[in-house]
Design an enzyme around this catalytic site. Structure first.
Site, PDB file in Angstrom:
ATOM      1  N   ARG A  25       0.820  -1.198   0.000  1.00 36.32           N
ATOM      2  CA  ARG A  25       0.000   0.000   0.000  1.00 36.32           C
ATOM      3  C   ARG A  25       0.864   1.263   0.000  1.00 36.32           C
ATOM      4  O   ARG A  25       1.614   1.487   0.944  1.00 36.32           O
ATOM      5  CB  ARG A  25      -0.865  -0.026   1.264  1.00 36.32           C
ATOM      6  CG  ARG A  25      -1.732   1.163   1.445  1.00 36.32           C
ATOM      7  CD  ARG A  25      -2.423   1.145   2.795  1.00 36.32           C
ATOM      8  NE  ARG A  25      -3.180   2.365   2.920  1.00 36.32           N
ATOM      9  CZ  ARG A  25      -3.405   3.013   4.038  1.00 36.32           C
ATOM     10  NH1 ARG A  25      -2.955   2.509   5.178  1.00 36.32           N
ATOM     11  NH2 ARG A  25      -4.073   4.130   4.047  1.00 36.32           N
ATOM     12  N   ASN A  81      -2.426   2.972  16.065  1.00 37.13           N
ATOM     13  CA  ASN A  81      -2.453   3.686  14.798  1.00 37.13           C
ATOM     14  C   ASN A  81      -3.866   3.491  14.261  1.00 37.13           C
ATOM     15  O   ASN A  81      -4.157   2.462  13.656  1.00 37.13           O
ATOM     16  CB  ASN A  81      -1.416   3.130  13.815  1.00 37.13           C
ATOM     17  CG  ASN A  81      -1.422   3.905  12.503  1.00 37.13           C
ATOM     18  OD1 ASN A  81      -2.335   4.710  12.263  1.00 37.13           O
ATOM     19  ND2 ASN A  81      -0.431   3.673  11.661  1.00 37.13           N
ATOM     20  N   ALA A  84      -7.146   5.665   9.050  1.00 38.35           N
ATOM     21  CA  ALA A  84      -8.120   6.685   8.612  1.00 38.35           C
ATOM     22  C   ALA A  84      -9.078   7.079   9.731  1.00 38.35           C
ATOM     23  O   ALA A  84      -9.581   8.219   9.757  1.00 38.35           O
ATOM     24  CB  ALA A  84      -8.888   6.172   7.404  1.00 38.35           C
ATOM     25  N   HIS A  87      -8.955  10.368  11.943  1.00 42.18           N
ATOM     26  CA  HIS A  87      -9.485  11.663  11.527  1.00 42.18           C
ATOM     27  C   HIS A  87     -11.005  11.737  11.621  1.00 42.18           C
ATOM     28  O   HIS A  87     -11.593  12.761  11.275  1.00 42.18           O
ATOM     29  CB  HIS A  87      -9.034  11.946  10.081  1.00 42.18           C
ATOM     30  CG  HIS A  87      -7.610  11.532   9.824  1.00 42.18           C
ATOM     31  ND1 HIS A  87      -6.550  12.115  10.485  1.00 42.18           N
ATOM     32  CD2 HIS A  87      -7.074  10.571   9.017  1.00 42.18           C
ATOM     33  CE1 HIS A  87      -5.414  11.524  10.080  1.00 42.18           C
ATOM     34  NE2 HIS A  87      -5.714  10.587   9.193  1.00 42.18           N
ATOM     35  N   ASP A  94     -13.520   7.578  22.402  1.00 40.65           N
ATOM     36  CA  ASP A  94     -14.217   7.268  23.655  1.00 40.65           C
ATOM     37  C   ASP A  94     -13.725   5.955  24.252  1.00 40.65           C
ATOM     38  O   ASP A  94     -13.621   5.821  25.477  1.00 40.65           O
ATOM     39  CB  ASP A  94     -15.732   7.227  23.426  1.00 40.65           C
ATOM     40  CG  ASP A  94     -16.333   8.617  23.236  1.00 40.65           C
ATOM     41  OD1 ASP A  94     -15.628   9.619  23.491  1.00 40.65           O
ATOM     42  OD2 ASP A  94     -17.500   8.706  22.827  1.00 40.65           O
ATOM     43  N   GLU A 105      -0.013   7.435  20.203  1.00 40.90           N
ATOM     44  CA  GLU A 105      -0.595   7.416  18.860  1.00 40.90           C
ATOM     45  C   GLU A 105       0.557   7.354  17.859  1.00 40.90           C
ATOM     46  O   GLU A 105       1.497   8.147  17.953  1.00 40.90           O
ATOM     47  CB  GLU A 105      -1.404   8.707  18.657  1.00 40.90           C
ATOM     48  CG  GLU A 105      -1.980   8.879  17.265  1.00 40.90           C
ATOM     49  CD  GLU A 105      -2.670  10.238  17.091  1.00 40.90           C
ATOM     50  OE1 GLU A 105      -2.746  11.030  18.067  1.00 40.90           O
ATOM     51  OE2 GLU A 105      -3.102  10.524  15.961  1.00 40.90           O
ATOM     52  N   HIS A 107       1.780   7.101  13.730  1.00 44.57           N
ATOM     53  CA  HIS A 107       1.510   7.147  12.289  1.00 44.57           C
ATOM     54  C   HIS A 107       2.810   6.912  11.554  1.00 44.57           C
ATOM     55  O   HIS A 107       3.843   7.512  11.899  1.00 44.57           O
ATOM     56  CB  HIS A 107       0.913   8.498  11.876  1.00 44.57           C
ATOM     57  CG  HIS A 107      -0.390   8.756  12.559  1.00 44.57           C
ATOM     58  ND1 HIS A 107      -1.551   8.118  12.193  1.00 44.57           N
ATOM     59  CD2 HIS A 107      -0.694   9.516  13.631  1.00 44.57           C
ATOM     60  CE1 HIS A 107      -2.518   8.495  13.006  1.00 44.57           C
ATOM     61  NE2 HIS A 107      -2.024   9.341  13.889  1.00 44.57           N
ATOM     62  N   LEU A 108       2.738   6.069  10.540  1.00 42.68           N
ATOM     63  CA  LEU A 108       3.934   5.802   9.729  1.00 42.68           C
ATOM     64  C   LEU A 108       4.356   7.064   8.978  1.00 42.68           C
ATOM     65  O   LEU A 108       5.536   7.410   8.932  1.00 42.68           O
ATOM     66  CB  LEU A 108       3.624   4.672   8.739  1.00 42.68           C
ATOM     67  CG  LEU A 108       3.337   3.324   9.411  1.00 42.68           C
ATOM     68  CD1 LEU A 108       2.382   2.497   8.567  1.00 42.68           C
ATOM     69  CD2 LEU A 108       4.627   2.571   9.650  1.00 42.68           C
ATOM     70  N   SER A 109       3.377   7.730   8.381  1.00 44.43           N
ATOM     71  CA  SER A 109       3.669   8.965   7.647  1.00 44.43           C
ATOM     72  C   SER A 109       3.522  10.150   8.592  1.00 44.43           C
ATOM     73  O   SER A 109       2.923  10.021   9.671  1.00 44.43           O
ATOM     74  CB  SER A 109       2.693   9.100   6.472  1.00 44.43           C
ATOM     75  OG  SER A 109       1.356   9.239   6.951  1.00 44.43           O
ATOM     76  N   ARG A 118      -6.017  15.150   7.138  1.00 39.89           N
ATOM     77  CA  ARG A 118      -5.217  14.201   7.936  1.00 39.89           C
ATOM     78  C   ARG A 118      -4.560  14.882   9.132  1.00 39.89           C
ATOM     79  O   ARG A 118      -3.983  14.228  10.000  1.00 39.89           O
ATOM     80  CB  ARG A 118      -4.123  13.563   7.081  1.00 39.89           C
ATOM     81  CG  ARG A 118      -4.660  12.605   6.062  1.00 39.89           C
ATOM     82  CD  ARG A 118      -3.536  11.859   5.369  1.00 39.89           C
ATOM     83  NE  ARG A 118      -3.977  11.409   4.074  1.00 39.89           N
ATOM     84  CZ  ARG A 118      -4.663  10.292   3.847  1.00 39.89           C
ATOM     85  NH1 ARG A 118      -4.963   9.477   4.828  1.00 39.89           N
ATOM     86  NH2 ARG A 118      -5.052   9.962   2.631  1.00 39.89           N
TER      87      ARG A 118
HETATM   88  C1  DQA Z   1      -1.751   6.667   8.782  1.00 40.12           C
HETATM   89  C2  DQA Z   1      -2.141   8.051   8.266  1.00 40.12           C
HETATM   90  C3  DQA Z   1      -3.636   8.113   7.990  1.00 40.12           C
HETATM   91  O1  DQA Z   1      -3.997   9.403   7.516  1.00 40.12           O
HETATM   92  C4  DQA Z   1      -4.010   7.097   6.931  1.00 40.12           C
HETATM   93  O2  DQA Z   1      -5.409   7.109   6.712  1.00 40.12           O
HETATM   94  C5  DQA Z   1      -3.514   5.734   7.235  1.00 40.12           C
HETATM   95  C6  DQA Z   1      -2.205   5.566   7.847  1.00 40.12           C
HETATM   96  C7  DQA Z   1      -0.225   6.518   8.957  1.00 40.12           C
HETATM   97  O3  DQA Z   1       0.190   5.555   9.594  1.00 40.12           O
HETATM   98  O4  DQA Z   1       0.547   7.333   8.432  1.00 40.12           O
HETATM   99  O5  DQA Z   1      -4.157   4.742   6.903  1.00 40.12           O
HETATM  100  O6  DQA Z   1      -2.334   6.480  10.063  1.00 40.12           O
END
Ligand code: DQA
Length: 151
Positions: A25, A81, A84, A87, A94, A105, A107-109, A118
């Site tokens: 992906r 993580n 999506a 957001h 909750d 939390e 996030h890879l990106s 995002r």
């Molecule tokens: C994500 C960033 C989100 O915006 C995206 O929808 C993902 C991956 C990340 O790990 O960078 O699915 O959480």
């Protein structure tokens, strides 16, 4: 009385939708490592830190909520993580509030460098911290941070 050793500390790692497709992906955003690969590294790191780790992935919001609910009273830390759902999901927010343990939390990106939608997170203000943009290593940094926090 049971001694409060690190071995008794259990961390839940939750991966949200489409993260089961890591490796295939959008590798420019998410890298080439698969989810199995990431979970394997987390297991190895947890063993070194003397922690127990359980991983869970789902593409369904309600299943993620239920996995977090099942962890209530059983885990001392959460790495999430929400992908999506980061957001959009008040329900996952909750559930994290209900769990009430130190939460990182991941996030890879770097979500703060991407599209405006995002850059909003329903988790960020209730999390202990956020790791964003460091790829798969972000999960390992999160585990180290939790190990220190709950030691
Ligand atoms: C994500 C960033 C989100 O915006 C995206 O929808 C993902 C991956 C990340 O790990 O960078 O699915 O959480």
């Amino acid at each position: 009385m049971v001694a409060d050793t690190p071995q008794n500390k259990h961390i839940l790692v939750v991966h949200g939708p489409n993260l089961n497709m890591l490796g295939q992906r959008e590798p420019d955003h998410y890298g080439k490592r698969t989810l199995d690969d990431i979970n394997g590294s987390l297991g190895e790191k947890a063993a070194k830190l003397g922690l127990q780790v359980s991983t869970f992935q789902s593409n369904h919001e309600g299943e993620i909520v239920e996995a977090i609910q099942r962890a209530v009273g059983r885990v001392q830390g959460l790495i999430i993580n929400p992908a999506a759902y980061t957001h959009t999901s008040v329900a996952i927010r909750d559930a994290v509030l209900l769990l009430d343990v130190p939460t990182i939390e991941v996030h890879l990106s770097n979500i703060h460098k991407r599209e405006p939608f995002r850059q909003q997170s329903f988790i960020a203000d209730i999390a202990t911290g956020q790791v964003s943009g460091l790829g798969a290593s972000g999960y390992l940094f999160a585990l180290e941070a939790l190990a220190q926090r709950i030691a």
